[in-house]
Each structure stands twice: as C-alpha cells, then as structure tokens.
Design an enzyme around this catalytic site. Structure first.
Site, PDB file in Angstrom:
ATOM      1  N   CYS A 138      22.244 -16.560 -88.627  1.00 46.11           N
ATOM      2  CA  CYS A 138      23.186 -15.465 -88.826  1.00 46.11           C
ATOM      3  C   CYS A 138      24.246 -15.849 -89.852  1.00 46.11           C
ATOM      4  CB  CYS A 138      23.830 -15.089 -87.495  1.00 46.11           C
ATOM      5  SG  CYS A 138      25.046 -13.791 -87.680  1.00 46.11           S
ATOM      6  N   CYS A 141      27.756 -14.672 -89.128  1.00 47.29           N
ATOM      7  CA  CYS A 141      28.476 -15.398 -88.063  1.00 47.29           C
ATOM      8  C   CYS A 141      28.959 -16.742 -88.583  1.00 47.29           C
ATOM      9  CB  CYS A 141      27.584 -15.714 -86.866  1.00 47.29           C
ATOM     10  SG  CYS A 141      26.474 -14.438 -86.378  1.00 47.29           S
ATOM     11  N   ASP A 142      28.098 -17.451 -89.326  1.00 46.31           N
ATOM     12  CA  ASP A 142      28.350 -18.865 -89.603  1.00 46.31           C
ATOM     13  C   ASP A 142      28.663 -19.184 -91.067  1.00 46.31           C
ATOM     14  OD1 ASP A 142      27.836 -19.347 -86.904  1.00 46.31           O
ATOM     15  OD2 ASP A 142      25.685 -19.539 -87.267  1.00 46.31           O
TER      16      ASP A 142
END
Ligand code: NDP
Length: 321
Positions: A138, A141-142
C-alpha cells in the site's frame, strides 16, 4: 451455567462500502444489524488518498473520510459496529453459527458477507522476511516513510501505475517492475507514468529476491530480465522500499466450506441477487465482484444484500406463523 450465545438478526461481516451500505439499509429496515469490522476497519478505501468518482462528493473526498461518513451514517440508524474478525463459521444448519476472534460464538438469522479482497504477494521467502521492513502492498499507507529514497513497484495494471505515480511525488526514484513487455493499465494511467521523469519502467523483469538484513530492512532487489528465455540476464537495483501492486485475492476462505466460490475464490451469487447457495447467507462487494471492483459498485451491492436479507427474514418470520 454456560453463557447464553448471542443471537443476531442480521450479521454483517466487513466494514467497506458494501458492509456499511448494507448496514444503513438493514438498520433502517429494523433488522438491528451488527457489523464485525474485520482487521482493517473501513476496508481498502481507507488506504487510498483522493477518491474523485464516488457520487455525492463533487469536490472529491479522501478514502478515510468517505469511510468515516459511511460509518456514521450506519450508526445514525442504530447499527452496532464492533471491532472483530470472523474466524470460523458453521452454516450447516439454522441459526447460522459464527465464531469471532477465535473465541466468541454468535448465532445469526441472516449473514451478509462483505469481506472484500486483499493484496497479493509474489510468494518470495525474502518478501515475507521483510514484510513491514521495506515490503508493503500500500503505497498510500507507507510511501511517506520513503521520502527522498529509491523504491520499486511491481505490477503493470492501474494500481501499479497509480502507486508508482504517487510514490514518484515523494521519492527520489521509482522503478516499475513489469513482467510483460507492455502495461495492462488504462491509456490515461500509462500516459501519467510515461510522463513522470523519475519513474523507470523495467519491462520483462521479474523479482528473484529482496536483499537486505534484519537491521537494515530492504536495501535492494535481484531481478531477472526475460525470465526463462536464452538471453535472460540478472541485475540488482538498490532500493529501500518494495511495493506490491499485482492484484488482490478475495477474502472468502473462512466461508468457503459452505459458500460456493469460483476458482479464484470469489463468492458466487444467484443471478442479479446477492443470494449465495446457503439460505440466509448473502454476499456483497469485492468478495463477489471480480469485474467492477469499485467502491460505488460495492455500496450498490451492499444495498441489494440488505434488501435480499430483509425479504429472506420476512419469509422466515411468515413461516413461523
Ligand atoms: P490487475 O489485475 O489489473 O493487474 C495486475 C498486474 O500485476 C498485471 O500487470 C499483472 O501482470 C501483474 N502481476 C500479477 N501477478 C504477478 C506476478 N506474480 N509477478 C509480476 N507481476 C504480476 O490489478 P490492479 O490491482 O492493477 O487492478 C485491479 C482492477 O482495479 C482493474 O480492473 C483496474 O482497472 C482497477 N483499478 C482502477 C483504478 C482507477 O481507475 N483509478 C485504480 C486501480 C485499479 P500481467 O499483465 O502480466 O498479468
């Protein structure tokens, strides 16, 4: 004395657009729905940034805000939303039996499965070793953790192109590792990738291994060009982050002993309905939709599942009298 098992009229498993929309409809129909959210409360959309194609948001909305709005709307009509993961089911008889978090048994008259789909991994041992230490599925997200660094994205579809473009805005350089000699993504998405100067596309490359140590996490990847062909050649790239974008698999394992799925694991529903082969069990969203896989499509099928469940429960009630 043994504790009495809780009986739920309409149990919804999953908290993406399908689960929450089913909850809104079920709650308004007085089915007193209980939602077990699953590990990722709010589902896949919580890992997205801007969503511009969900009707009703003319200026766009972020994935987390959209899911928060849906949650609040479901709660407004009395949905009981609980954090918990369904770990086992017994659909051999009615009431339907469900185990939550490996310990809590509940019984339900109707179950709506809206567990969505999860990211696929390549299956390399080194990928498992560095999960959360440089390996991610992701980018939104990261990606933040890799600002100014070099990273790689694997895949040639819309997700891979979207994630590569997103990461290019944060990182020094992005390698896009594509196993074929073309991108499968839409033309518009391909154009964005081709126009981004710090994305280097490595066509016909496969990942053999991730390099690094327990202290450093990922520091590189060993790739092979033209795997299996006589002119294949290995090469190494230096990267700190390795992002998977090679598709998803449906989260149906826990139900598949009873509920029919296709060979990929997508739950099969009857015609245009959300009915599965088990009476009282319905499926909505990405878990039964290998084709459209869109938030609004999932929400639409959540609505249908709640209506199907309402009719089923009505018939069940009528049989009692
Ligand atoms: P896709 O299935 O479309 O693409 C998966 C990609 O990963 C393909 O290029 C595939 O290669 C590659 N791949 C699969 N397995 C491996 C492997 N083991 N090793 C290397 N590469 C591999 O998945 P997406 O997640 O990209 O998209 C899913 C759906 O969601 C699509 O319908 C897409 O259009 C849609 N979508 C739309 C977006 C938008 O409109 N904004 C954004 C994101 C997704 P190959 O081509 O060789 O099979």
């Amino acid at each position: 004395m043994a504790e009495e098992v809780e009986r739920i009229k309409c149990l919804i498993v999953g908290s993406g657009p399908a689960g929450y929309t089913a909850a809104i409809y079920a709650a308004r129909a007085n089915l007193k729905p209980v939602v077990y959210t699953g590990m990722q409360m709010g589902g896949q959309l919580t890992t997205t940034t801007e969503v511009e194609n969900f009707p009703g948001y003319p200026e766009g909305v972020t994935g987390p805000v959209l899911m928060e709005d849906l949650r609040k709307q479901a709660e407004r009509f009395g949905t009981d939303i609980r954090f918990g993961i369904v770990t086992d089911v017994d659909f051999s008889a009615h009431p339907l039996k469900v185990t939550v978090d490996g310990a809590k048994p509940v019984e339900a008259d109707a179950v709506i499965i809206a567990t969505g789909a999860s990211a696929k991994y390549l299956g390399l041992p080194s990928e498992e070793r560095f999960r959360g230490m440089g390996v991610s599925a992701c980018a939104t997200c990261d990606g933040f953790f890799y600002r100014g660094k070099d990273v790689a994205v694997v895949g040639g579809g819309d997700t891979a192109c979207e994630e590569a473009t997103y990461l290019a805005g944060l990182c020094n350089k992005v390698y896009l590792i594509v196993r074929k000699n073309y991108l499968r993504a839409s033309k518009a998405m391909q154009e964005r990738v081709f126009k981004t100067p710090n994305i280097e596309i490595l066509f016909e490359h496969n990942t053999l291994e991730l390099l690094g140590s327990d202290e450093t996490g990922v520091t590189g990847a060993r790739l092979v060009y033209r795997k299996g062909e006589p002119d294949q050649a290995e090469k190494e790239i230096k990267i700190d982050g390795f992002f998977l974008a090679i598709g998803h698999h449906p989260n149906s394992e826990v139900f598949s002993k009873y509920v029919k799925t296709d060979e990929q694991g997508y739950i099969i529903t009857e015609g245009a309905s959300t009915r599965t082969n088990v009476p009282g069990v319905f499926a909505a969203g990405d878990i039964m939709d290998p084709v459209y896989r869109q938030g609004i499509a999932a929400a639409g099928s959540g609505c249908r599942a709640a209506i199907d469940a309402e009719r089923y429960l009505g018939e069940l009630e009528a049989q009692k009298h």
